[in-house]
Design a protein around this motif. Structure first.
Motif, PDB file in Angstrom:
ATOM      1  N   GLU A 440       0.823  -1.200   0.000  1.00  0.00           N
ATOM      2  CA  GLU A 440       0.000   0.000   0.000  1.00  0.00           C
ATOM      3  C   GLU A 440       0.865   1.261   0.000  1.00  0.00           C
ATOM      4  O   GLU A 440       0.550   2.257  -0.656  1.00  0.00           O
ATOM      5  CB  GLU A 440      -0.922   0.026   1.232  1.00  0.00           C
ATOM      6  N   MET A 441       1.971   1.223   0.763  1.00  0.00           N
ATOM      7  CA  MET A 441       2.833   2.403   0.783  1.00  0.00           C
ATOM      8  C   MET A 441       3.500   2.616  -0.577  1.00  0.00           C
ATOM      9  O   MET A 441       3.686   3.737  -1.018  1.00  0.00           O
ATOM     10  CB  MET A 441       3.898   2.289   1.863  1.00  0.00           C
ATOM     11  N   LEU A 442       3.848   1.500  -1.260  1.00  0.00           N
ATOM     12  CA  LEU A 442       4.461   1.680  -2.579  1.00  0.00           C
ATOM     13  C   LEU A 442       3.452   2.239  -3.570  1.00  0.00           C
ATOM     14  O   LEU A 442       3.798   3.038  -4.433  1.00  0.00           O
ATOM     15  CB  LEU A 442       5.033   0.349  -3.073  1.00  0.00           C
ATOM     16  N   LYS A 443       2.190   1.824  -3.428  1.00  0.00           N
ATOM     17  CA  LYS A 443       1.154   2.380  -4.324  1.00  0.00           C
ATOM     18  C   LYS A 443       1.062   3.885  -4.153  1.00  0.00           C
ATOM     19  O   LYS A 443       0.773   4.614  -5.089  1.00  0.00           O
ATOM     20  CB  LYS A 443      -0.214   1.781  -3.964  1.00  0.00           C
ATOM     21  N   ARG A 444       1.308   4.358  -2.903  1.00  0.00           N
ATOM     22  CA  ARG A 444       1.238   5.797  -2.641  1.00  0.00           C
ATOM     23  C   ARG A 444       2.597   6.467  -2.787  1.00  0.00           C
ATOM     24  O   ARG A 444       2.800   7.562  -2.290  1.00  0.00           O
ATOM     25  CB  ARG A 444       0.712   6.038  -1.226  1.00  0.00           C
ATOM     26  N   ASN A 445       3.548   5.787  -3.451  1.00  0.00           N
ATOM     27  CA  ASN A 445       4.851   6.378  -3.747  1.00  0.00           C
ATOM     28  C   ASN A 445       5.703   6.645  -2.523  1.00  0.00           C
ATOM     29  O   ASN A 445       6.390   7.665  -2.461  1.00  0.00           O
ATOM     30  CB  ASN A 445       4.673   7.695  -4.517  1.00  0.00           C
ATOM     31  N   ILE A 446       5.640   5.776  -1.535  1.00  0.00           N
ATOM     32  CA  ILE A 446       6.543   5.902  -0.396  1.00  0.00           C
ATOM     33  C   ILE A 446       7.202   4.547  -0.196  1.00  0.00           C
ATOM     34  O   ILE A 446       6.516   3.530  -0.150  1.00  0.00           O
ATOM     35  CB  ILE A 446       5.769   6.288   0.874  1.00  0.00           C
ATOM     36  N   GLY A 447       8.523   4.536  -0.076  1.00  0.00           N
ATOM     37  CA  GLY A 447       9.231   3.275   0.081  1.00  0.00           C
ATOM     38  C   GLY A 447       9.570   3.051   1.537  1.00  0.00           C
ATOM     39  O   GLY A 447      10.250   3.874   2.147  1.00  0.00           O
ATOM     40  N   GLU A 474       7.866  19.192   4.006  1.00  0.00           N
ATOM     41  CA  GLU A 474       6.770  18.813   3.101  1.00  0.00           C
ATOM     42  C   GLU A 474       6.778  17.326   2.843  1.00  0.00           C
ATOM     43  O   GLU A 474       5.734  16.662   2.824  1.00  0.00           O
ATOM     44  CB  GLU A 474       6.882  19.544   1.767  1.00  0.00           C
ATOM     45  N   MET A 475       7.988  16.758   2.652  1.00  0.00           N
ATOM     46  CA  MET A 475       8.070  15.318   2.406  1.00  0.00           C
ATOM     47  C   MET A 475       7.562  14.557   3.620  1.00  0.00           C
ATOM     48  O   MET A 475       6.836  13.568   3.493  1.00  0.00           O
ATOM     49  CB  MET A 475       9.523  14.911   2.148  1.00  0.00           C
ATOM     50  N   LEU A 476       7.952  15.014   4.816  1.00  0.00           N
ATOM     51  CA  LEU A 476       7.493  14.323   6.020  1.00  0.00           C
ATOM     52  C   LEU A 476       5.989  14.434   6.159  1.00  0.00           C
ATOM     53  O   LEU A 476       5.311  13.480   6.547  1.00  0.00           O
ATOM     54  CB  LEU A 476       8.163  14.894   7.265  1.00  0.00           C
ATOM     55  N   ASP A 477       5.432  15.633   5.815  1.00  0.00           N
ATOM     56  CA  ASP A 477       3.976  15.781   5.922  1.00  0.00           C
ATOM     57  C   ASP A 477       3.260  14.874   4.952  1.00  0.00           C
ATOM     58  O   ASP A 477       2.255  14.236   5.301  1.00  0.00           O
ATOM     59  CB  ASP A 477       3.578  17.247   5.665  1.00  0.00           C
ATOM     60  N   THR A 478       3.778  14.790   3.703  1.00  0.00           N
ATOM     61  CA  THR A 478       3.171  13.865   2.742  1.00  0.00           C
ATOM     62  C   THR A 478       3.225  12.440   3.264  1.00  0.00           C
ATOM     63  O   THR A 478       2.215  11.718   3.254  1.00  0.00           O
ATOM     64  CB  THR A 478       3.929  13.905   1.399  1.00  0.00           C
ATOM     65  N   ALA A 479       4.420  12.040   3.746  1.00  0.00           N
ATOM     66  CA  ALA A 479       4.569  10.674   4.235  1.00  0.00           C
ATOM     67  C   ALA A 479       3.613  10.421   5.395  1.00  0.00           C
ATOM     68  O   ALA A 479       2.969   9.368   5.466  1.00  0.00           O
ATOM     69  CB  ALA A 479       6.009  10.441   4.679  1.00  0.00           C
ATOM     70  N   LEU A 480       3.493  11.407   6.309  1.00  0.00           N
ATOM     71  CA  LEU A 480       2.619  11.205   7.472  1.00  0.00           C
ATOM     72  C   LEU A 480       1.165  11.095   7.052  1.00  0.00           C
ATOM     73  O   LEU A 480       0.414  10.271   7.592  1.00  0.00           O
ATOM     74  CB  LEU A 480       2.784  12.376   8.450  1.00  0.00           C
ATOM     75  N   GLU A 482       0.061   9.892   4.202  1.00  0.00           N
ATOM     76  CA  GLU A 482      -0.160   8.564   3.621  1.00  0.00           C
ATOM     77  C   GLU A 482      -0.141   7.486   4.692  1.00  0.00           C
ATOM     78  O   GLU A 482      -0.932   6.536   4.649  1.00  0.00           O
ATOM     79  CB  GLU A 482       0.924   8.260   2.566  1.00  0.00           C
ATOM     80  N   ILE A 483       0.771   7.643   5.681  1.00  0.00           N
ATOM     81  CA  ILE A 483       0.821   6.638   6.747  1.00  0.00           C
ATOM     82  C   ILE A 483      -0.502   6.655   7.512  1.00  0.00           C
ATOM     83  O   ILE A 483      -1.031   5.603   7.900  1.00  0.00           O
ATOM     84  CB  ILE A 483       2.005   6.892   7.694  1.00  0.00           C
ATOM     85  N   ASN A 484      -1.063   7.850   7.717  1.00  0.00           N
ATOM     86  CA  ASN A 484      -2.350   7.965   8.390  1.00  0.00           C
ATOM     87  C   ASN A 484      -3.439   7.218   7.637  1.00  0.00           C
ATOM     88  O   ASN A 484      -4.199   6.424   8.198  1.00  0.00           O
ATOM     89  CB  ASN A 484      -2.710   9.447   8.500  1.00  0.00           C
TER      90      ASN A 484
END
Lengths: 517, 76
Positions: A440-447, A474-480, A482-484
């Motif tokens: 799921e994380m790879l689908k959202r472009n986070i490795g 910004e990268m951390l906010d995007t990642a957070l 998606e993790i949410n």
């Protein structure tokens, strides 16, 4: 003001927490593993009776009557669970592993037994898995230019071991720099971090010595300890009462049969434990070491460059003196963007290691461009290249760490480890969620890196995030974000905000003063 | 619009069931086998509860009321 707990040894609060596994989650995890075990037996039965084609390694026909090679639990687990979710590991990347990375897309048509590449490259995946703590994994910048210049000057290969013809002037320069960086008398650098541990511990201890090693030490430390032939005793992870009991028993009873005193007692600890995200209780370990007159080997693979106000590791983080640690080992792989390891300490120790270490005698020395990368990045961190880039990176990493951990805790995930460690394990527990989270994380472009058995206990599988100074907010906010989303989708928010309190025993139970002789 | 939300919610519940019982990682034929077995066991549990639970509850109620009340019940 020293914080008054555990003998008043800490100059700053030590916030470490490992929340307990919720009972329902543990039961459901076992249910999941039970289902997988049943289906594993079914598939093994079908493979044995040739109903299904056997695609994993088996013995040859002539060897079927020998002692079986693949019947133990690890191979069973490998065939029946790891193969099903294998696409979350060994993903091929095709760019520099900075804050963003490119990955080659692959598909499998036979349930992960074989993979084919579609030819497409997934670009700009936010990289939360590389050990790139200070962001020195770059393809442009001063480090890269210096390394390219040295490459054109020295070439890439060294073609010899350190003792024969492989001792370049670059190596001498590097070692003096490392000694200055750490604040020790002398240092020595090796080509591979794993080999630094496994080849140097046998040179330091032997039969008749005692090694006290933490429960969760890395495989390189365990291998080095076993190769040395010394007696190994394990103390509970970061538990100073367990360590003190072992030390007392060792001094009082001596060697097992002959009752002679141990020749040397060596305590093996790590700066940051990468699977738990916990930081070693260094002030207490040093107090115990001084009281019981033993030696300390500190493996700072993940903490050098990542902790401390100027990036000098866990010794600086606690405000202690580097002379208290007998052997300071670390690697250049994580914070310096290169490869290799080092050992620092007193001059007599390092001179001894130059002659007697297996790695110095038999292993090829570091390659010159790599050495230049380490030299440039270390000078950058120390501020000697004239800019404040290094200091800014160290501070950015600390800010990123605090922000990321705080946000994840607020969202309700179970996060292990110390508040200040840049390694953030997020608990998943159930085996199906390991594969689901990675995909799921790879689908959202986070490795991300997900870890299961055998690197962790069987029910405590986790996803491990490694923060970097190269990550912007910004990268951390995007990642957070998606993790949410993935956390809601997969129901990962197990935390009930009931933290297991750290066992800070009252002062008079553990005395750290030295005994009068 | 509401129908879509309900369908999405039911699909999400089915996804949670797949994750918790680890049938998410199984191959399709293994998943069908597992679903058949689970549904069969669940149906048997429901049927048994429907047939036996009311009778057992009534008998237990009579037994306890006899103990607590102390009056002999006429067994007709």
């Amino acid at each position: 003001n020293p914080i008054v707990h555990n003998g008043g040894l800490y100059k700053r609060p030590f916030n470490e927490a490992f929340e307990e596994t919720p009972m329902l989650v543990a039961v459901l995890t076992y249910v999941g593993y039970g289902v997988l075990t049943l289906f594993g037996y079914l598939r093994d039965f079908m493979r044995q009776w040739k109903i299904e084609k056997c695609q994993n390694a088996t013995e040859r026909e002539e060897q079927k009557d020998f002692v079986p090679l693949y019947q133990d639990f690890e191979n069973f687990y490998n065939r029946n669970l790891y193969m099903r979710i294998r696409d979350s590991w060994n993903r091929p990347i095709c760019s520099v592993p900075g804050a963003k990375v490119d990955m080659m897309e692959r598909v499998s048509h036979d349930y992960n037994w074989t993979f084919t590449y579609t030819g497409r490259v997934i670009k700009d995946i936010i990289n939360m898995g590389s050990y790139n703590y200070l962001g020195f994994a770059q393809k442009a910048g001063t480090c890269q230019e210096a390394a390219a210049k040295v490459l054109s000057q020295y070439g890439a290969g060294v073609c010899s071991t350190r003792q024969e013809m492989g001792n370049l002037d670059k190596h001498e320069e590097l070692e003096k720099l490392v000694a200055r960086f750490l604040g020790v008398e002398s240092a020595m650098a090796y080509g591979m971090g794993f080999a630094t541990n496994s080849m140097n511990i046998p040179a330091l201890v032997g039969k008749g010595c005692l090694i006290l090693s933490d429960e969760l030490n890395h495989a390189s430390l365990v291998l080095g300890a076993r190769l040395s032939g010394a007696t190994i005793r394990i103390f509970k992870h970061n538990n100073m009462q367990s360590l003190e009991k072992l030390l007392k028993d060792a001094i009082v009873h001596g060697q097992p049969r002959t009752r002679r005193p141990w020749k040397k007692i060596l305590i093996l600890v790590e700066g940051i434990y990468s699977m738990e995200g916990s930081i070693v209780r260094l002030p207490e370990v040093i107090a115990l070491k001084k009281k019981y007159k033993s030696y300390l080997y500190l493996d700072e693979a993940h903490s050098i460059g990542a902790l401390g106000p100027s990036g000098r590791g866990v010794v600086e983080y606690f405000g202690l003196s580097p002379e208290d640690v007998d052997v300071m080992m670390g690697t250049f792989t994580k914070s310096f963007g290169a490869a290799g390891g080092y050992i620092g300490g007193k001059k007599e120790l390092i001179d001894y290691l130059r002659t007697y270490s297996h790695s110095a005698v038999y292993a090829t020395s570091l390659s010159p461009p790599v050495v230049e990368q380490i030299i440039t990045s270390m000078k950058c961190i120390m501020g000697e290249d004239g800019t404040t880039v290094g200091k800014a990176r160290v501070q950015q990493l600390a800010e990123n760490t605090r922000y990321f951990r705080r946000r994840l805790k607020e969202m309700g995930f179970i996060i292990y480890g110390n508040e200040d460690s840049p390694v953030v394990p997020l608990m998943l527990y159930m085996p199906a969620k390991i594969g689901a989270f990675g995909r799921e994380m790879l689908k959202r472009n986070i490795g991300v890196v997900v870890v299961g058995f055998p690197a962790t206990p069987i029910i405590e599988s986790r996803a491990r995030f490694c923060l970097s100074a190269a990550h912007t907010k910004e990268m951390l906010d995007t990642a957070l974000k998606e993790i949410n989303e993935v956390g809601d989708l997969l129901q990962l928010k197990y935390s009930r905000h009931r933290l297991v309190p750290l066992l800070d025993r009252p002062f008079d139970e553990t005395t750290y003063e030295e005994t009068e002789d | 619009m509401d129908i879509k939300r309900v369908k999405d919610y039911i699909y999400w519940l089915y996804y949670q069931y797949l994750l918790i019982t680890c049938s998410y990682v199984l191959e399709p034929w293994e998943q069908s086998m597992f679903h058949t077995i689970t549904v069969t066991v669940f149906a048997m549990v429901v049927y048994t509860a429907y047939v036996f639970v009311p009778i057992h509850v009534r008998l237990a109620f009579e037994f306890f009321s006899q103990i607590l009340g102390g009056q002999p019940e006429s067994t007709v």
